[in-house]
Motif scaffolding. Structure first.
Motif, mmCIF file in Angstrom:
data_model
loop_
_atom_site.group_PDB
_atom_site.id
_atom_site.type_symbol
_atom_site.label_atom_id
_atom_site.label_comp_id
_atom_site.label_asym_id
_atom_site.label_seq_id
_atom_site.Cartn_x
_atom_site.Cartn_y
_atom_site.Cartn_z
ATOM 1 N N ALA A 91 0.825 -1.205 0.000
ATOM 2 C CA ALA A 91 0.000 0.000 0.000
ATOM 3 C C ALA A 91 0.861 1.256 0.000
ATOM 4 C CB ALA A 91 -0.938 -0.006 1.204
ATOM 5 N N ASP A 92 1.888 1.278 0.851
ATOM 6 C CA ASP A 92 2.758 2.451 0.926
ATOM 7 C C ASP A 92 3.565 2.629 -0.355
ATOM 8 O OD1 ASP A 92 1.828 2.886 3.476
ATOM 9 O OD2 ASP A 92 3.583 2.007 4.474
ATOM 10 N N ALA A 93 4.094 1.520 -0.876
ATOM 11 C CA ALA A 93 4.932 1.605 -2.072
ATOM 12 C C ALA A 93 4.131 2.050 -3.287
ATOM 13 C CB ALA A 93 5.594 0.254 -2.339
ATOM 14 N N LEU A 94 2.907 1.542 -3.432
ATOM 15 C CA LEU A 94 2.078 1.928 -4.579
ATOM 16 C C LEU A 94 1.582 3.359 -4.459
ATOM 17 C CD1 LEU A 94 0.117 -1.399 -5.066
ATOM 18 C CD2 LEU A 94 1.810 -0.413 -6.640
ATOM 19 N N GLY A 123 -5.803 -2.113 -2.132
ATOM 20 C CA GLY A 123 -6.393 -1.211 -3.109
ATOM 21 C C GLY A 123 -7.148 -0.067 -2.461
ATOM 22 N N LEU A 124 -7.952 -0.373 -1.439
ATOM 23 C CA LEU A 124 -8.704 0.676 -0.758
ATOM 24 C C LEU A 124 -7.779 1.672 -0.072
ATOM 25 C CD1 LEU A 124 -11.777 -1.152 0.816
ATOM 26 C CD2 LEU A 124 -11.792 0.580 -0.991
ATOM 27 N N SER A 125 -6.712 1.170 0.520
ATOM 28 C CA SER A 125 -5.774 2.066 1.190
ATOM 29 C C SER A 125 -5.103 3.000 0.192
ATOM 30 C CB SER A 125 -4.715 1.252 1.939
ATOM 31 O OG SER A 125 -3.771 2.096 2.565
ATOM 32 N N VAL A 126 -4.691 2.463 -0.949
ATOM 33 C CA VAL A 126 -4.048 3.295 -1.966
ATOM 34 C C VAL A 126 -5.026 4.342 -2.484
ATOM 35 C CG1 VAL A 126 -2.989 3.307 -4.247
ATOM 36 C CG2 VAL A 126 -2.416 1.498 -2.635
ATOM 37 N N VAL A 134 -6.630 7.022 -9.563
ATOM 38 C CA VAL A 134 -6.409 5.584 -9.490
ATOM 39 C C VAL A 134 -7.532 4.878 -10.241
ATOM 40 C CG1 VAL A 134 -6.145 3.563 -7.990
ATOM 41 C CG2 VAL A 134 -5.299 5.803 -7.235
ATOM 42 N N VAL A 135 -7.169 3.971 -11.135
ATOM 43 C CA VAL A 135 -8.150 3.184 -11.881
ATOM 44 C C VAL A 135 -8.108 1.747 -11.387
ATOM 45 C CG1 VAL A 135 -8.861 2.308 -14.145
ATOM 46 C CG2 VAL A 135 -8.014 4.651 -13.926
ATOM 47 N N ALA A 275 -4.466 9.860 8.767
ATOM 48 C CA ALA A 275 -3.420 8.878 8.479
ATOM 49 C C ALA A 275 -3.976 7.469 8.351
ATOM 50 C CB ALA A 275 -2.365 8.924 9.578
ATOM 51 N N PHE A 276 -5.119 7.208 8.989
ATOM 52 C CA PHE A 276 -5.656 5.857 8.998
ATOM 53 C C PHE A 276 -7.085 5.853 8.447
ATOM 54 C CE2 PHE A 276 -2.624 6.252 12.476
ATOM 55 C CZ PHE A 276 -1.724 5.253 12.138
#
Length: 301
Positions: A91-94, A123-126, A134-135, A275-276
């Protein structure tokens, strides 16, 4: 800096479908495609297990993105394809990769036997934190950026793209979301179908307002406001045909229904600094899980 469309790849059929969609989008935009594979290191005890040895690690961290990039380059001549491996939380990297791109494309599993997506926690986090559009794309026939007259969903230059569906919220319309939708339609030489839904005020439903023409008056007010919101976009994109689907009823249901005849559904997400938590809004959340076409979530302030 090279302009890119980024596709998140984890080796699943869903992420491969997303990569193919991203390749077509990159060609439409005239950008490079960057395929990002995120390797999340296993905890030490598991990392030392034979089944997770050096050969398996090399396969997942090197072979999959490299071989996928080679295949995409063969299927899309002239497209610059970059394969990149990152380490850490997916999630962080994407989310970080999205900051460096024009667009991020992710895969999502289709619901078995039911139209729609299963959008995972990554996906939801990103989506909730990325400020780049985002698609979300699923595997199968709907993963393709569908064309009219092409039930298999395989793109063809001989058939036109289906419309781009744009969800509009008159309580806080934002140019960022509309601009994305009209640009996508212009690239595809297709139309924009604007979808807006509303519910009657509670006091009317309970009979406090007794004017039988009240709902018609409200509809006229909504149509006038929608027309005003779209006037500038019609002028800016005179070659993009605009159809309006506005009426009483939930916006999510109207967007989901419209997605069945769309190449792309565009919805907004208000930027929040928490943040969350996955703050995407209830309409966007519903569309992400049940739309029959790829869904673009565009962050706005």
């Amino acid at each position: 800096m090279v302009r890119t469309v980024v596709a998140g790849l984890d080796g699943s059929p869903e992420s491969r479908a997303a990569t193919e969609w991203a390749a077509r989008e990159a060609k439409l935009r005239g950008t490079a495609l960057k395929i990002v594979h995120v390797w999340e290191p296993a905890p030490d005890p598991l990392a030392q297990a034979p089944m997770l040895g050096a050969e398996t690690l090399q396969h997942w961290s090197e072979r999959i993105p490299r071989e996928t990039a080679e295949g995409v380059a063969l299927r899309h001549p002239g497209l610059e394809v970059i394969a990149e491996q990152r380490h850490g939380s997916p999630a962080d990297a994407l989310t970080k990769a999205a900051e460096e791109a024009e667009l991020l494309v992710l895969g999502s599993r289709g619901l078995s036997g039911v139209t729609g997506f299963v959008v995972g926690s990554v996906g939801l986090s990103v989506i909730a934190h990325a400020e780049t559009p985002v698609v979300v794309v699923r595997a199968g026939e709907q993963a393709a950026d569908e064309h009219e007259g092409d039930p298999a969903g395989v793109p063809s230059a001989a058939t036109p793209f289906r419309p781009v569906v744009l969800g509009v919220d008159l309580r806080g319309p934002d140019d960022t979301v509309a601009a994305f939708a009209f640009e996508e339609a212009a690239r595809r030489d297709t139309s924009v179908r604007v979808v807006h839904g509303w519910d009657l005020p509670p006091y009317y439903a309970y009979g406090i307002a007794v004017d039988p023409d009240f709902d018609q008056s409200l509809a006229r007010q909504r149509d006038a406001a929608l027309g005003a919101a779209l006037r500038g976009w019609r002028e800016k994109y005179p070659d993009v045909e605009v159809a309006v689907d506005s009426g009483q009823g939930g916006a999510a249901r109207r967007l989901i229904d419209a997605s069945r005849e769309a190449s792309l559904v565009v919805v907004g997400r208000r930027v929040r600094r928490a943040a969350f938590g996955a703050h995407v809004g209830h309409v966007t959340h519903a569309v992400l899980h049940h739309a029959a076409a790829p869904v673009a979530v565009v962050a706005h302030h």
